[in-house]
Motif scaffolding. Structure first.
Motif, PDB file in Angstrom:
ATOM      1  N   ASN A  17      37.310  42.371 -12.832  1.00 51.34           N
ATOM      2  CA  ASN A  17      38.182  42.513 -11.666  1.00 51.34           C
ATOM      3  C   ASN A  17      38.192  43.936 -11.102  1.00 51.34           C
ATOM      4  O   ASN A  17      38.720  44.177 -10.023  1.00 51.34           O
ATOM      5  CB  ASN A  17      39.614  42.080 -11.991  1.00 51.34           C
ATOM      6  N   LYS A  18      37.566  44.896 -11.833  1.00 54.30           N
ATOM      7  CA  LYS A  18      37.527  46.270 -11.328  1.00 54.30           C
ATOM      8  C   LYS A  18      36.365  47.021 -11.987  1.00 54.30           C
ATOM      9  O   LYS A  18      35.706  46.518 -12.896  1.00 54.30           O
ATOM     10  CB  LYS A  18      38.847  46.991 -11.640  1.00 54.30           C
ATOM     11  N   ARG A  22      33.235  44.753 -11.860  1.00 59.92           N
ATOM     12  CA  ARG A  22      33.295  44.219 -10.489  1.00 59.92           C
ATOM     13  C   ARG A  22      32.012  44.555  -9.721  1.00 59.92           C
ATOM     14  O   ARG A  22      31.499  43.716  -8.974  1.00 59.92           O
ATOM     15  CB  ARG A  22      34.513  44.785  -9.762  1.00 59.92           C
ATOM     16  N   VAL A  37      33.973  35.731 -12.355  1.00 53.52           N
ATOM     17  CA  VAL A  37      34.698  36.982 -12.590  1.00 53.52           C
ATOM     18  C   VAL A  37      35.719  36.738 -13.687  1.00 53.52           C
ATOM     19  O   VAL A  37      36.745  36.088 -13.471  1.00 53.52           O
ATOM     20  CB  VAL A  37      35.387  37.458 -11.293  1.00 53.52           C
ATOM     21  N   ALA A  39      38.691  37.817 -16.049  1.00 51.85           N
ATOM     22  CA  ALA A  39      39.775  38.803 -16.023  1.00 51.85           C
ATOM     23  C   ALA A  39      40.955  38.276 -16.820  1.00 51.85           C
ATOM     24  O   ALA A  39      41.222  37.072 -16.814  1.00 51.85           O
ATOM     25  CB  ALA A  39      40.205  39.087 -14.583  1.00 51.85           C
ATOM     26  N   ARG A  44      44.688  39.237 -10.528  1.00 48.91           N
ATOM     27  CA  ARG A  44      43.702  40.288 -10.243  1.00 48.91           C
ATOM     28  C   ARG A  44      42.291  39.725 -10.201  1.00 48.91           C
ATOM     29  O   ARG A  44      41.460  40.152  -9.399  1.00 48.91           O
ATOM     30  CB  ARG A  44      43.808  41.400 -11.298  1.00 48.91           C
ATOM     31  N   GLY A  45      42.038  38.760 -11.061  1.00 50.10           N
ATOM     32  CA  GLY A  45      40.730  38.128 -11.046  1.00 50.10           C
ATOM     33  C   GLY A  45      40.473  37.406  -9.751  1.00 50.10           C
ATOM     34  O   GLY A  45      39.386  37.510  -9.160  1.00 50.10           O
ATOM     35  N   GLU A  46      41.466  36.681  -9.279  1.00 50.99           N
ATOM     36  CA  GLU A  46      41.310  35.923  -8.032  1.00 50.99           C
ATOM     37  C   GLU A  46      41.186  36.858  -6.839  1.00 50.99           C
ATOM     38  O   GLU A  46      40.414  36.593  -5.907  1.00 50.99           O
ATOM     39  CB  GLU A  46      42.491  34.968  -7.834  1.00 50.99           C
ATOM     40  N   ALA A  48      39.830  39.834  -6.839  1.00 55.09           N
ATOM     41  CA  ALA A  48      38.464  40.374  -6.868  1.00 55.09           C
ATOM     42  C   ALA A  48      37.465  39.315  -6.404  1.00 55.09           C
ATOM     43  O   ALA A  48      36.563  39.596  -5.606  1.00 55.09           O
ATOM     44  CB  ALA A  48      38.120  40.859  -8.272  1.00 55.09           C
ATOM     45  N   ALA A  61      36.884  33.013  -9.998  1.00 59.16           N
ATOM     46  CA  ALA A  61      37.648  33.740 -11.005  1.00 59.16           C
ATOM     47  C   ALA A  61      37.922  32.823 -12.189  1.00 59.16           C
ATOM     48  O   ALA A  61      38.217  31.639 -12.013  1.00 59.16           O
ATOM     49  CB  ALA A  61      38.971  34.227 -10.416  1.00 59.16           C
TER      50      ALA A  61
END
Length: 255
Positions: A17-18, A22, A37, A39, A44-46, A48, A61
């Motif tokens: 997610n970062k 990411r 992704v 997370a 936060r995953g969604e 990203a 995600a």
């Protein structure tokens, strides 16, 4: 149509997610892969994943806490039902220390005074978490025509580099948690490579370099995209690519 032309490559990136994760997800999506992704935090995953989809990628995600085997198994079940296979696993999720990113972390890891609970916490994510996720995904990777595992390590994992009193790492604070965890991750990478070589599954470790991320309070001089490039290179190796290796942006690194 042949399997070669119809096979959609699926990639899972943990801690995506970062930061480097990411950027890896973004680059794999740009290559046409369907990217998952991973997370711990679903929101936060969604966020990203949505941003990467907006940029044109096929991205989903998935909630994945590498320290919770149940989430790894749940993701594996979802991938099985949705895609039936996995082509690329990037074990990127990792922590540097107590979770509080501060200069104090480095002092807290000095071997002679380290808190064993901190060491256990770091190994839980950086080593045991990799085993948990990899083993959950292996049945899916075995269904890929070109399965790849990439474990995100660190230059600090190199015993050769860190034991040189005149080398570039001589000024680093001695660490009983983060640095040994990444050395253990390298050793684990080799053992998976040895076991899976006969199956055509390539397993390698990578040191992205000193990347500007939360884990170093954004003091790194490389961008996440620059750090991600070497990871993506190993994720897209050809059949004749190396396995059981440790690589940086300039090639093989010393153990």
């Amino acid at each position: 149509m042949s399997e070669q032309t119809t096979h959609q490559k699926i990639a899972l990136v943990t801690g995506a997610n970062k930061g480097i994760g990411r950027a890896v997800a973004e680059q794999l999506a740009a290559l046409g892969m369907t990217v998952l992704v991973g997370a711990r935090d679903p929101q936060r995953g969604e966020e990203a994943a949505a941003a990467l989809r907006a940029a044109g990628g096929i991205v989903h995600a998935v909630t994945l806490d590498v320290t919770d085997q149940a989430t790894a198994r749940a993701v594996a079940t979802w991938v099985e039902e949705r895609f039936g296979h996995l082509d690329v696993l990037i074990n990127n999720a990792g922590i540097t220390g107590s979770g509080q990113v501060s200069p104090q972390d480095a002092y807290d890891q000095v071997p002679s005074s380290v808190d064993l609970d901190m060491v256990r916490t770091v190994f839980e994510t950086n080593v045991f978490g990799v085993i948990a996720v990899t083993n959950a995904m292996l049945p899916l990777l075995r269904r890929s025509p070109a399965p790849r595992i990439v474990n995100v390590s660190s230059h600090a994992a190199s015993l050769t580099l860190t034991s040189d009193p005149d080398g570039p790492f001589a000024a680093l604070m001695p660490s009983a948690a983060y640095t040994p965890s990444k050395a253990a991750l390298n050793a684990l990478t080799v053992q998976y490579a040895n076991e899976l070589r006969k199956d055509g599954i390539l397993s390698n470790a990578v040191a992205p370099g000193y990347v500007d991320t939360d884990s170093n309070n954004h003091t790194g001089h490389l961008t996440p995209a620059q750090g991600a490039a070497v990871v993506v290179g190993l994720a897209t190796l050809g059949a004749d690519g190396p396995t059981g290796g440790f690589f940086g942006e300039d090639g093989p690194l010393p153990w």
